[in-house]
Design a protein around this motif. Structure first.
Motif, short mmCIF file in Angstrom:
data_model
loop_
_atom_site.label_atom_id
_atom_site.label_comp_id
_atom_site.label_asym_id
_atom_site.label_seq_id
_atom_site.Cartn_x
_atom_site.Cartn_y
_atom_site.Cartn_z
N MET A 1 0.82 -1.20 0.00
CA MET A 1 0.00 0.00 0.00
C MET A 1 0.86 1.26 0.00
O MET A 1 0.48 2.28 -0.58
N LEU B 1 1.68 1.86 -3.62
CA LEU B 1 0.59 2.52 -4.33
C LEU B 1 0.46 3.98 -3.91
O LEU B 1 0.21 4.86 -4.73
N LEU C 1 -11.45 -4.47 -7.32
CA LEU C 1 -10.17 -4.04 -6.77
C LEU C 1 -9.97 -4.59 -5.37
O LEU C 1 -10.93 -4.83 -4.63
N TYR C 2 -8.71 -4.75 -5.00
CA TYR C 2 -8.36 -5.08 -3.62
C TYR C 2 -8.96 -4.01 -2.69
O TYR C 2 -8.96 -2.82 -3.00
N THR D 1 -6.83 -0.95 -1.85
CA THR D 1 -6.72 -0.03 -2.98
C THR D 1 -7.96 0.85 -3.07
O THR D 1 -7.87 2.07 -3.24
N ASN D 2 -9.12 0.22 -2.94
CA ASN D 2 -10.38 0.96 -2.99
C ASN D 2 -10.44 2.01 -1.87
O ASN D 2 -10.89 3.14 -2.07
N LEU E 1 -5.25 2.68 -13.64
CA LEU E 1 -4.79 1.68 -12.67
C LEU E 1 -5.44 0.33 -12.96
O LEU E 1 -6.66 0.21 -12.92
N GLU F 1 -5.55 -3.94 -12.24
CA GLU F 1 -5.20 -5.20 -11.61
C GLU F 1 -5.49 -6.28 -12.64
O GLU F 1 -6.56 -6.29 -13.25
N ASP G 1 -0.92 -3.28 -11.01
CA ASP G 1 -0.66 -4.07 -9.80
C ASP G 1 -0.42 -5.51 -10.27
O ASP G 1 -1.35 -6.20 -10.67
#
Length: 418
Positions: A104, A107, A126-127, A130-131, A169, A171, A202
């Motif tokens: 994190m 990011l 999203l993870y 991340t959100n 971004l 994933e 990611d």
């Protein structure tokens, strides 16, 4: 202190290292006994140590009143950190790489390149962390995130704003629905429509062993080094790879200014873990294939890019050299899923993935619980979803334990694996 005005950072490798096959590259670390560093070296090593030393020092003595030593303070740079950064840059095919305190943090460093009033385009799967960070930027920094289905390049293109879009971004595979984004196609569209925008990927789920987004057109790649790169869940780390020196300088300025660079000891642990990435990943994804096949044969809806029935199976094969070792499946009942998770013995109930031991969880109740329920519903994230992060145990033991849990939970009638 390091000269942040020119954004210089220690131990920048300028010569291109020789590239071997992936498993060899992971193990082979370039070092040098040349007192000047030498072409392609990372850090001077007058003792020719077989294992990279841990330079457990916060500060370094300087040759004169004006400084000018290669290292001055470990916040700005440390020889052990330089070793692992140089090694990771090689295996990610990055111009520069950086290691920081967590995924994190990685990011966060990247998103600091976005200014108030600019926009981010991100996926709709999203993870949770991340959100959460994207939500913070929207609430406090005036940065808008537009969530789209990144499996559709045209959906990304329609959300692009040449004046405002700063980062796209991605994933891929997504966590936890294992959806695939076409990195190459999206990168081409973004670079054509928004030349100043950066495509950020990611790549934690695949690791550099299976997928190299920078070679597919991405501008920045990042990983939670806590996962596959270290492989043992005994450290927290984040990894960032930049395609160009200009982008790398921007990232280094943030890392040096905020002091989130990885500690010497954790840098050493990360470098040690990377050496065994190939053997771990091969075993883990082989186990995952068997687990996925078993669940498919039992009639469950399985999300796994190694499944030929996956809607983006061919696309993933083009982007990556393997399906990885994370899969998810649906049971049709949140209560049944809870009973399955709690009935396992070998599968540890835990967030995270990429460890040598196998883990099981319900994302909506753990890793993705920070996403509000109505948002999870809008994004079609099933509440009953179970995520399996497959380790290196004997696959028969994992299968037997999972089958027993399915029986105890009432998800399967009693029968033998055979």
């Amino acid at each position: 202190m390091t000269n942040v005005a020119t954004l210089d950072s220690p131990a920048v490798t300028t010569a291109k290292p020789k590239h071997y096959r992936p498993a060899t590259e992971l193990v082979h670390i370039e070092t040098s006994t040349d007192p000047t560093g030498g072409p392609g070296s990372t850090v001077r090593d007058p003792y020719n140590a077989a294992s990279v030393p841990i330079y457990q020092s916060a500060t370094f003595k300087q040759p004169g009143a004006h400084g000018s030593g290669e290292y001055d303070y470990s916040r700005s740079g440390n020889p052990t950190r330089s070793h692992v950064e140089s090694h990771l840059a090689k295996i990610m095919r990055a111009q520069r790489a950086f290691v920081v305190s967590s995924g994190m943090s990685a990011l966060d460093v990247i998103l600091r390149l976005v200014k108030a009033g600019e926009e981010i385009i991100a996926g709709d799967d999203l993870y949770g962390g991340t959100n959460r960070l994207l939500g913070y930027l929207s609430q406090y920094n005036g940065v808008v995130t537009r969530h789209v289905d990144t499996t559709e390049p045209l959906a990304v293109m329609e959300a692009l704003n040449p004046e405002k879009t700063r980062i796209v971004l991605l994933e891929t595979p997504t966590n936890p629905l294992i959806k695939i984004a076409d990195i190459s196609a999206i990168a081409d569209l973004v670079h054509q429509q928004c030349p100043r925008a950066l495509v950020v990927v990611d790549n934690t789920m695949m690791s550099p062993y299976l997928q190299k987004p920078l070679m597919l057109g991405a501008d920045i790649v990042y990983h939670s080094g806590t996962k596959y790169l270290s492989g043992h869940h005994d450290l927290m780390a984040g990894v960032i790879g930049a395609k160009t020196q200009a982008t790398a300088e921007q990232l280094y300025f943030v890392i040096n200014a905020t002091g989130c660079g990885l500690s010497p000891f954790d840098s050493w642990l990360l470098l040690r873990g990377v050496k065994t990435l190939a053997v771990r990943m091969e075993k883990q994804q082989d186990n995952a294939r068997q687990i996925a096949e078993f669940l498919i044969n039992q009639g469950f809806r399985v999300h796994y890019p190694g499944n030929p029935a996956h809607p983006q199976y061919e696309l993933h094969k083009r982007l990556s050299s393997g399906p990885g070792a994370v899969l998810s499946f649906e049971t049709g009942s949140t209560e049944v899923s809870e009973r399955i998770v709690e009935a396992t013995k070998l599968w540890g109930i835990s967030v995270s993935f990429g460890c040598v031991n196998s883990l099981i969880s319900m994302p909506c109740q753990m890793s993705h619980a920070s996403i509000p329920a109505h948002v999870r519903q809008e994004r079609a994230l099933p509440e009953d979803l179970i995520r399996l992060c497959v380790g290196i145990e004997d696959p028969q033991d994992l299968l037997e334990d999972l089958e027993n849990a399915l029986h105890e939970a009432g998800a399967l009638p009693r029968k033998s694996l055979g």
